[in-house]
Write a protein that holds these residues in place. Structure first.
Motif, PDB file in Angstrom:
ATOM      1  N   SER A  24      -0.142   9.995   5.355  1.00 27.64           N
ATOM      2  CA  SER A  24      -1.732   9.581   5.933  1.00 27.64           C
ATOM      3  C   SER A  24      -1.595   9.267   6.981  1.00 27.64           C
ATOM      4  O   SER A  24      -1.314   9.906   7.884  1.00 27.64           O
ATOM      5  N   ASP A  26      -6.767   6.786  -0.607  1.00 27.64           N
ATOM      6  CA  ASP A  26      -6.775   5.732  -0.890  1.00 27.64           C
ATOM      7  C   ASP A  26      -7.828   5.403  -1.996  1.00 27.64           C
ATOM      8  O   ASP A  26      -9.245   5.709  -2.177  1.00 27.64           O
ATOM      9  N   HIS A  58       1.515   4.330  -2.978  1.00 25.95           N
ATOM     10  CA  HIS A  58       1.237   5.715  -2.797  1.00 25.95           C
ATOM     11  C   HIS A  58       2.650   6.739  -3.502  1.00 25.95           C
ATOM     12  O   HIS A  58       2.519   7.294  -3.483  1.00 25.95           O
ATOM     13  N   HIS A  74       0.912  -0.731  -0.170  1.00 24.25           N
ATOM     14  CA  HIS A  74       0.122   0.110  -0.182  1.00 24.25           C
ATOM     15  C   HIS A  74       0.841   1.836   0.192  1.00 24.25           C
ATOM     16  O   HIS A  74       0.536   2.352  -1.004  1.00 24.25           O
TER      17      HIS A  74
HETATM   18 ZN    ZN Z   1      -3.163   5.064   2.159  1.00 23.03          ZN
END
Ligand code: ZN
Ligand code: KG4
Length: 341
Positions: A135, A304, A115, A111
């Motif tokens: 984040s 996201d 990003h 993840h």
């Molecule tokens: Zn995220």
């Protein structure tokens, strides 16, 4: 070459489709915000069930938006960590199932890497670049040397920036998630109204700390009645304090790299907090002062989404970095531990 990317690691169910000419063919995100709002934060069990409820529809909507069928895809990417494990499993099992049935390659995507690579999709940024990843769960400064090649320069020793925004927003009665609400409230506020601490400012290295700031907000609020004007002032003061700290830490990262003779092409911010325009303006200055370009993906690609997962999958697939159907779902998966070969 079209790749479908699935994102289910937190409270957004995302399906995105991108092509290798950097074209975004679909970006569908189903937010679970309403389900979690009464609790003031993400409830893992609710999140996992909610992903399961909507993931079929989200994928079908993405295929419709791109006007393609599964047969037009070259690969399936899914977030396999880090994140809330129930949700991660929903997305990665779905991705693996489609890959198995359709005979397509599967790409297990971190993840954070998703990003981190997004600015290459949106702004065609070349390696190596300095990245601020900010984040709800992460706050790190990284040197991005290539796909799967990250060097951690600094990280938060307590709360992430988004977490600080979210917790302070709760104290201000603003609701969840706090970041966007603080930014909105701050528009009418005076950033000098509260003299909040700037933890780590001027300290050696590039680490962050936000828990002292959060405590200072709490202590200051205890002395006041919450009025809209006060909320605006505190929101603006907090946003300014966070931006000051981030700018200082980023400058330290530039200094460190310069001392080592490492030249970067750009300073990039990614992650949900990168949607904050005040913060972006401040770090843009830091980039300019250090003579490099600045890039931040548009807000809907900062929070996201499946597009970033599809893009990271595409970048990995180009390098032959595909995964087996036995790829593990990982609640914890630091970027430095990513597989490169
Ligand atoms: Zn995220
Ligand atoms: O990347 P993301 O969507 O999910 C995680 O992986 O955590 O980031 C969500 C975080 C939340 O803490 C939210 O408050 C913050 O990003 N955020 C913002 C803004 N938009 C989202 N923080 C400050 N200003 C914003 N405009």
């Amino acid at each position: 070459m079209l790749i479908l990317g699935l994102e289910t690691s937190c409270d957004d169910t995302g399906a995105g489709i991108v092509g290798d000419a950097r074209e975004i063919r679909a970006n569908i995100v189903a937010s679970q915000l309403e389900a979690h709002r009464p609790y003031g934060g993400v409830v893992p069990e609710i999140a996992a069930r909610a992903h399961l409820d909507v993931i079929d529809d989200v994928i079908n909507a993405a295929l419709r938006e791109a006007n393609i069928g599964f047969g037009d895809l070259a690969g399936i990417a899914a977030t396999t960590g880090p994140g809330l494990i129930g949700g991660v499993m929903v997305g990665s099992m779905m991705g693996k199932a489609i890959a198995a049935v359709r005979g397509l390659p599967f790409i297990a995507v971190n993840h954070l890497e998703a990003h981190a690579l997004t600015p290459r999709l949106t702004d065609d940024v070349a390696f190596p670049y300095l990245l601020l990843l900010a984040s709800g769960g992460h706050c790190q400064l990284l040197l991005v040397r290539g796909v799967g090649d990250y060097r951690l320069l600094g990280r938060t020793i307590d709360d992430a920036i988004g977490e600080c925004f979210d917790k302070c927003a709760k104290m201000l009665g603003l609701g969840y998630p706090g970041g966007p609400l603080i930014e909105m409230a701050a528009r009418d506020g005076n950033a000098r109204a509260f003299d909040l601490p700037r933890p780590m400012l001027g300290r050696a290295g590039c680490d962050f700390s936000f828990s002292g700031m959060k405590t200072a907000v709490r202590l200051a609020l205890e002395k006041h009645v919450l009025t809209p004007a006060l909320v605006g002032d505190m929101a603006a003061s907090l946003q300014a304090a966070i931006a000051d700290v981030v700018a200082d830490r980023a400058q330290h990262a530039f200094d460190l790299l310069r001392n080592e003779g490492v030249a970067v092409t750009a300073f990039v911010v990614a992650g949900g907090v990168a949607a904050n325009q005040v913060l972006c303006a401040k770090v843009k200055n830091v980039a300019a002062n250090n003579g490099v370009a600045f890039a931040a993906p548009p807000p809907k690609l900062c929070t996201d989404n499946g597009v970033m997962v599809a893009w990271a999958g595409l970048e990995r697939m180009r390098l032959g970095l595909t995964d087996g159907l036995d790829a593990a779902s990982r609640p914890r998966w630091p970027l430095e531990e990513i597989r490169r070969v």
